[in-house]
Design an enzyme around this catalytic site. Structure first.
Site, PDB file in Angstrom:
ATOM      1  N   ASN A  14       2.063  16.730  14.646  1.00 43.31           N
ATOM      2  CA  ASN A  14       2.377  15.678  13.643  1.00 43.31           C
ATOM      3  C   ASN A  14       3.196  16.215  12.335  1.00 43.31           C
ATOM      4  OD1 ASN A  14       2.292  12.899  13.562  1.00 43.31           O
ATOM      5  ND2 ASN A  14       1.276  12.847  11.819  1.00 43.31           N
ATOM      6  N   LEU A  15       4.120  15.507  11.558  1.00 42.91           N
ATOM      7  CA  LEU A  15       4.681  16.006  10.554  1.00 42.91           C
ATOM      8  C   LEU A  15       3.741  16.111   9.383  1.00 42.91           C
ATOM      9  CD1 LEU A  15       7.578  16.675   9.510  1.00 42.91           C
ATOM     10  CD2 LEU A  15       8.054  14.222   8.795  1.00 42.91           C
TER      11      LEU A  15
ATOM     12  N   HIS B  74       2.063  -0.746  23.955  1.00 38.76           N
ATOM     13  CA  HIS B  74       2.460  -1.869  23.003  1.00 38.76           C
ATOM     14  C   HIS B  74       3.657  -2.748  23.442  1.00 38.76           C
ATOM     15  CE1 HIS B  74       0.010   0.347  19.557  1.00 38.76           C
ATOM     16  NE2 HIS B  74      -0.691  -0.409  20.325  1.00 38.76           N
TER      17      HIS B  74
ATOM     18  N   CYS C 202      14.260 -19.342  29.954  1.00 37.13           N
ATOM     19  CA  CYS C 202      13.652 -18.278  30.856  1.00 37.13           C
ATOM     20  C   CYS C 202      14.455 -18.373  32.282  1.00 37.13           C
ATOM     21  CB  CYS C 202      12.037 -18.595  31.083  1.00 37.13           C
ATOM     22  SG  CYS C 202      11.326 -17.581  32.360  1.00 37.13           S
TER      23      CYS C 202
ATOM     24  N   ASP D 276      10.547   1.387  21.980  1.00 37.42           N
ATOM     25  CA  ASP D 276      11.920   1.690  22.226  1.00 37.42           C
ATOM     26  C   ASP D 276      11.911   2.383  23.647  1.00 37.42           C
ATOM     27  OD1 ASP D 276      11.619   4.725  22.316  1.00 37.42           O
ATOM     28  OD2 ASP D 276      11.132   4.336  20.233  1.00 37.42           O
TER      29      ASP D 276
ATOM     30  N   TYR E  80      13.103  -8.618  15.716  1.00 36.62           N
ATOM     31  CA  TYR E  80      13.013  -7.864  17.041  1.00 36.62           C
ATOM     32  C   TYR E  80      14.357  -7.918  17.482  1.00 36.62           C
ATOM     33  CZ  TYR E  80       7.936  -7.203  16.745  1.00 36.62           C
ATOM     34  OH  TYR E  80       6.829  -6.904  16.375  1.00 36.62           O
TER      35      TYR E  80
HETATM   36  P1  OAD Z   1       3.158   5.353  11.823  1.00 41.12           P
HETATM   37  O1  OAD Z   1       4.478   5.007  11.193  1.00 41.12           O
HETATM   38  O2  OAD Z   1       1.939   4.682  11.645  1.00 41.12           O
HETATM   39  O3  OAD Z   1       3.251   6.975  11.817  1.00 41.12           O
HETATM   40  C1  OAD Z   1       4.020   7.599  12.290  1.00 41.12           C
HETATM   41  C2  OAD Z   1       3.707   8.992  12.091  1.00 41.12           C
HETATM   42  O4  OAD Z   1       4.628  10.123  12.512  1.00 41.12           O
HETATM   43  C3  OAD Z   1       3.036   9.682  10.772  1.00 41.12           C
HETATM   44  O5  OAD Z   1       1.897  10.192  10.954  1.00 41.12           O
HETATM   45  C4  OAD Z   1       4.354  10.542  10.247  1.00 41.12           C
HETATM   46  O6  OAD Z   1       3.713  11.592   9.340  1.00 41.12           O
HETATM   47  C5  OAD Z   1       4.742  11.145  11.627  1.00 41.12           C
HETATM   48  N1  OAD Z   1       6.224  11.450  11.727  1.00 41.12           N
HETATM   49  C6  OAD Z   1       7.053  11.104  10.989  1.00 41.12           C
HETATM   50  N2  OAD Z   1       8.263  11.818  11.323  1.00 41.12           N
HETATM   51  C7  OAD Z   1       7.819  12.775  12.034  1.00 41.12           C
HETATM   52  C8  OAD Z   1       8.483  13.808  13.104  1.00 41.12           C
HETATM   53  N3  OAD Z   1       9.978  14.039  12.609  1.00 41.12           N
HETATM   54  N4  OAD Z   1       8.028  14.526  13.850  1.00 41.12           N
HETATM   55  C9  OAD Z   1       6.591  14.319  13.758  1.00 41.12           C
HETATM   56  N5  OAD Z   1       5.957  13.373  13.364  1.00 41.12           N
HETATM   57  C10 OAD Z   1       6.647  12.744  12.505  1.00 41.12           C
HETATM   58  O7  OAD Z   1       3.544   4.935  13.634  1.00 41.12           O
HETATM   59  P2  OAD Z   1       2.489   4.865  14.734  1.00 41.12           P
HETATM   60  O8  OAD Z   1       1.399   5.600  14.566  1.00 41.12           O
HETATM   61  O9  OAD Z   1       3.243   5.024  16.109  1.00 41.12           O
HETATM   62  O10 OAD Z   1       2.410  -1.220  16.643  1.00 41.12           O
HETATM   63  O11 OAD Z   1       1.954   3.354  14.476  1.00 41.12           O
HETATM   64  C11 OAD Z   1       1.122   2.926  15.610  1.00 41.12           C
HETATM   65  C12 OAD Z   1       1.266   1.376  15.886  1.00 41.12           C
HETATM   66  O12 OAD Z   1       1.325   0.563  14.691  1.00 41.12           O
HETATM   67  C13 OAD Z   1       2.641   1.002  16.338  1.00 41.12           C
HETATM   68  O13 OAD Z   1       2.865   1.276  17.828  1.00 41.12           O
HETATM   69  C14 OAD Z   1       2.851  -0.382  15.821  1.00 41.12           C
HETATM   70  C15 OAD Z   1       2.509  -0.319  14.590  1.00 41.12           C
HETATM   71  O14 OAD Z   1       2.018  -1.674  13.961  1.00 41.12           O
HETATM   72  C16 OAD Z   1       2.589  -2.428  17.178  1.00 41.12           C
HETATM   73  O15 OAD Z   1       3.708  -2.776  16.968  1.00 41.12           O
HETATM   74  C17 OAD Z   1       1.449  -3.028  17.876  1.00 41.12           C
END
Ligand code: OAD
Length: 235
Positions: free
Chosen positions: A200-201, A108, A135, A93, A55
């Site tokens: 979504n992409l 998250h 801390c 971020d 991290y």
């Molecule tokens: P993912 O990495 O699972 O999914 C990212 C999504 O963004 C995919 O469906 C891609 O197709 C899409 N994508 C990629 N590039 C893109 C672009 N330029 N424009 C639009 N879409 C695009 O990420 P999350 O769904 O955010 O949790 O993942 C959910 C959670 O899983 C995260 O918050 C994290 C992870 O474990 C924790 O850390 C608790």
């Protein structure tokens, strides 16, 4: 048609064009690590130094990335939208903030926050945690990333569920629909009678559950959507 109350859910895809890697790459690894080696409380107990270093690297990288057109468009929507708006992000971020979003909830957690597991204080944190610094509130060396790991309860769920139950439009942007509870928000919004839209992409695991899907990069699709919404903003 106008949608006075909007909830927007964002995921890693909205930050992809800023150069922040998504979670589920083609190799199934998250920056070279299995998610369960770095994003669970068990992983932190087993190997705290590895988790802190992981991290720390992501936190340091924030200084090198900038909000893209999609973050900026949501910032504009936040400034100009006269109705209710809640932007719920799964991202840790700070690109939404830097893009101007204020009606924002980090479900998250946040890379720029450190949480003391001894006294429960939270501190804005821009440096490393790997050396287990004390801390600032209680001096215990018990700071961890203020990130919701697998098996932990996401932040703000009451507020999110209330907003979903009352919304007219739910939009999911750049999320794969594989992680609950966020993946289930489309169902909650539908049950409340909202229109649902996915940007979504690629099609996500939840695509079929949305009334409408638009495929393409967030940097193009989100500014276009914001223009559309603001053109039909409620008086
Ligand atoms: P993912 O990495 O699972 O999914 C990212 C999504 O963004 C995919 O469906 C891609 O197709 C899409 N994508 C990629 N590039 C893109 C672009 N330029 N424009 C639009 N879409 C695009 O990420 P999350 O769904 O955010 O949790 O993942 C959910 C959670 O899983 C995260 O918050 C994290 C992870 O474990 C924790 O850390 C608790």
């Amino acid at each position: 048609m106008s949608y006075p109350r909007i909830v927007i859910l964002t995921g890693a895809g909205i930050s992809a064009e800023s150069g922040v890697p998504t979670f589920r790459g083609p190799d199934g690894l998250w920056e070279g690590h299995r998610v369960e080696d770095v994003a669970t409380p068990e992983a932190f107990r087993r190997n705290p130094a590895l988790v802190q270093a992981f991290y720390d690297a992501r936190r340091a990288r924030l200084a090198e990335v900038r909000p893209n057109a999609a973050h900026l468009a949501l910032g504009r929507l936040d400034r100009e939208w006269p109705g209710d708006l809640l932007i719920v992000t799964q991202n840790v971020d700070d690109l939404h903030e830097r893009g101007g979003a204020r009606r924002l909830l980090h479900m998250h957690g946040e890379l720029l926050s450190a949480w003391c597991t001894a006294c429960d204080a939270r501190h804005r944190w821009t440096g490393p945690l790997a050396g287990f610094p004390p801390c600032p509130a209680c001096s215990a060396r018990a700071l961890r990333p203020d990130i919701v790991w697998f098996g932990e309860m996401p932040y703000g769920m009451d507020r999110i569920l209330d907003a979903l139950a009352a919304c007219d439009l739910f939009v999911a942007i750049g999320t794969s629909g594989q992680v609950y509870p966020a993946a289930g928000f489309v169902e909650t919004a539908r049950a409340a009678g909202a229109r649902t839209l996915e940007l979504n992409l690629d099609p996500s695991a939840m695509s079929e559950r949305f009334h409408e899907r638009r495929l393409g990069p967030a940097g193009t699709l989100v500014p276009a959507l914001v223009d559309e919404l603001l053109a039909r903003a409620p008086a």
